[in-house]
Design an enzyme around this catalytic site. Sequence first.
Site, mmCIF file in Angstrom:
data_model
loop_
_atom_site.group_PDB
_atom_site.id
_atom_site.type_symbol
_atom_site.label_atom_id
_atom_site.label_comp_id
_atom_site.label_asym_id
_atom_site.label_seq_id
_atom_site.Cartn_x
_atom_site.Cartn_y
_atom_site.Cartn_z
ATOM 1 N N HIS A 27 0.820 -1.216 0.000
ATOM 2 C CA HIS A 27 0.000 0.000 0.000
ATOM 3 C C HIS A 27 0.857 1.271 0.000
ATOM 4 O O HIS A 27 0.343 2.364 -0.236
ATOM 5 C CB HIS A 27 -0.937 0.003 1.210
ATOM 6 C CG HIS A 27 -2.238 0.712 0.962
ATOM 7 N ND1 HIS A 27 -2.326 1.873 0.243
ATOM 8 C CD2 HIS A 27 -3.513 0.402 1.329
ATOM 9 C CE1 HIS A 27 -3.583 2.279 0.192
ATOM 10 N NE2 HIS A 27 -4.324 1.387 0.833
ATOM 11 N N ASP B 248 -2.495 1.965 -4.435
ATOM 12 C CA ASP B 248 -3.654 2.107 -3.560
ATOM 13 C C ASP B 248 -4.677 1.000 -3.796
ATOM 14 O O ASP B 248 -4.608 0.260 -4.780
ATOM 15 C CB ASP B 248 -4.318 3.466 -3.786
ATOM 16 C CG ASP B 248 -3.397 4.619 -3.402
ATOM 17 O OD1 ASP B 248 -2.632 4.444 -2.438
ATOM 18 O OD2 ASP B 248 -3.444 5.668 -4.074
#
Length: 617
Positions: A443, A447
């Site tokens: 992450h 995203d």
Amino acid sequence: MGYVIKMPKLGLEMERGELLGWERAEGETLEEGEVVAEGETLEEGEVVAEVESEKSVAEVDAREDGVLRRTYLEPGETVPPGTAIGIVAPADADIGDLEAEVEAELEDAGADDGAADATAGAGSGAEAATDGAASEATPGSKSAADAGKVSPRARKRAEELGVDLEGVEGTGYQGAITEDDVERVADVDGDESGGDVQASPRARKRAEELGVDLATAEGTGYQGSVTEEDVERAAESADDAGRSLRKERPFDGMRRTIASRLGESYREAVHVTTHREADAEALFAAADAADDALEADVSVQDVLLLAVSAALEDHPAFNATFEDDTHRLWNEHNLGVAVDVEQGLIAPVLRDVDEKSLEAVARERRELVGAALEGEYTMDDLRGGTFTVTNLGVLGVESFDPIINPPQIAILGVDAVAERPTRGPDDGVEWRRHLPFDLSFDHRVVDGADAARFLETLVERVEEPWALLPEGIDREDAAGAETEMPGRTVTASNAEGMSGRIEAGSFEWRYDEPEAAGGTETGPTPVDVFLGGLAACLSLSVRFQAEKRDAAVGKIDVTTDAEPEHGSVERVAATVRLESDADDETLERIVDLGERGCHVSQLLREDLSLELSWERI
């Protein structure tokens, strides 16, 4: 002539290598703890030793004919690559120069270790005093530790026991300090410290690891001293949870590297896993059509790899690595394919998937996986991956969170195929196969929305895979083909071994033998196949007779048995189970007529009649 055997460098990332064992001339490997029999005669190309790095196992071959004159390393010891581990030379050759070469290298290594220790210990009074004493010593008063004459195992043992190598009297070759010398000093120190329990250094160390009070251990060693085995026995008897130790598996070699890399990945990367499911009917149909049309054996996984590559083309941020705070996107689609080998999970890399045909992907993937399972892979096979695919679905796993293979930023997990009811034409319900996916991503780099879009593209490719196949293979080839009935023509193909495949029109299934008979147990035996045909024929024939007589019969189960278990069949029996409220006389008549009308039962030889019985469900 003659030469020094050195620990080979098995890859650029190798930091240390472990000696797994010396090899005798006849190929017998010496186990850890055995005394190496120096003097073994070797021929050029013959295996001298087996070593293991953090990622692979390799054999060290003799460069020339000779005799194993010296060994500097025992099985289980680890040293950096390039370190001398032995000497091979003719039996009558003078190896003084070679021994001097090794001693010089050991001395240099010892000096480097001393410098590192002095730097690390700056400010420590005790170490400063030791360094001072060493600097004031005359050349003639050098100890074995000063001269670098310390075996790697002795140095490691000294660290474990807290023994200062200064002043330890070496009893090894030319005064070198051995592990026994270190343990002897540790024993003396332990006695002088006033310990009441006589115990070997290994026993004391094991007691610390297991939390055992040495006073509670019954000593069975020399003059009642406590041994390592005594400590482990005490630990087992003292376990208040009722447990007894079965086996310990220390992490070393590849397993240690795998644990280290995955631990680092989980600590460093911000792992997030998203899940998505695709209708897999078209994927299976495409794989079957390609397998029929191409020379290579094509599987669902091969078509899936092309689908993954197509998704990476549309979402290049996932075909990437992350190192030194830099997100690097790569042109080549080098897909790691996770393979479960004895030492752990590895991911050999299938390169340039985006540039390869389905036939090439299928062939190269099988070769790559086969080499990994046989232990014939190289370091180059594991290097350069840009994305990894791992499949636990073959083991029945329905969902999991795969760990990213660093420095990559994403990994795709493939789960077990699930069959689910789906709304079909005219509001009907049909059962369709679905394939779940688990995408773990870093992450820090991408995203959740990016991951969702990647999975959306992947699902689209899986549900419409025909564009991934070579020209000439399309949907009509698979979906439009009519079912071909066998017409009582069946073909059995046996490529190798004791197993094969039966083809009957559009249908096919496997046959095999038990492992005891040389098979692999991937299908029924030929006799089992016959018994299945007999049971099926009886069930249909009994059903026909029941309907002909308007008898209310529900479920019909037929079990067929043959004896003996192996060899020529000497007895065949069948039991028909019926779900019905009809009277016994009616059911008896139906079963009897059903057996007479069964064409398969008529194939039994005259001296092998069918023993038929029936019962109610």
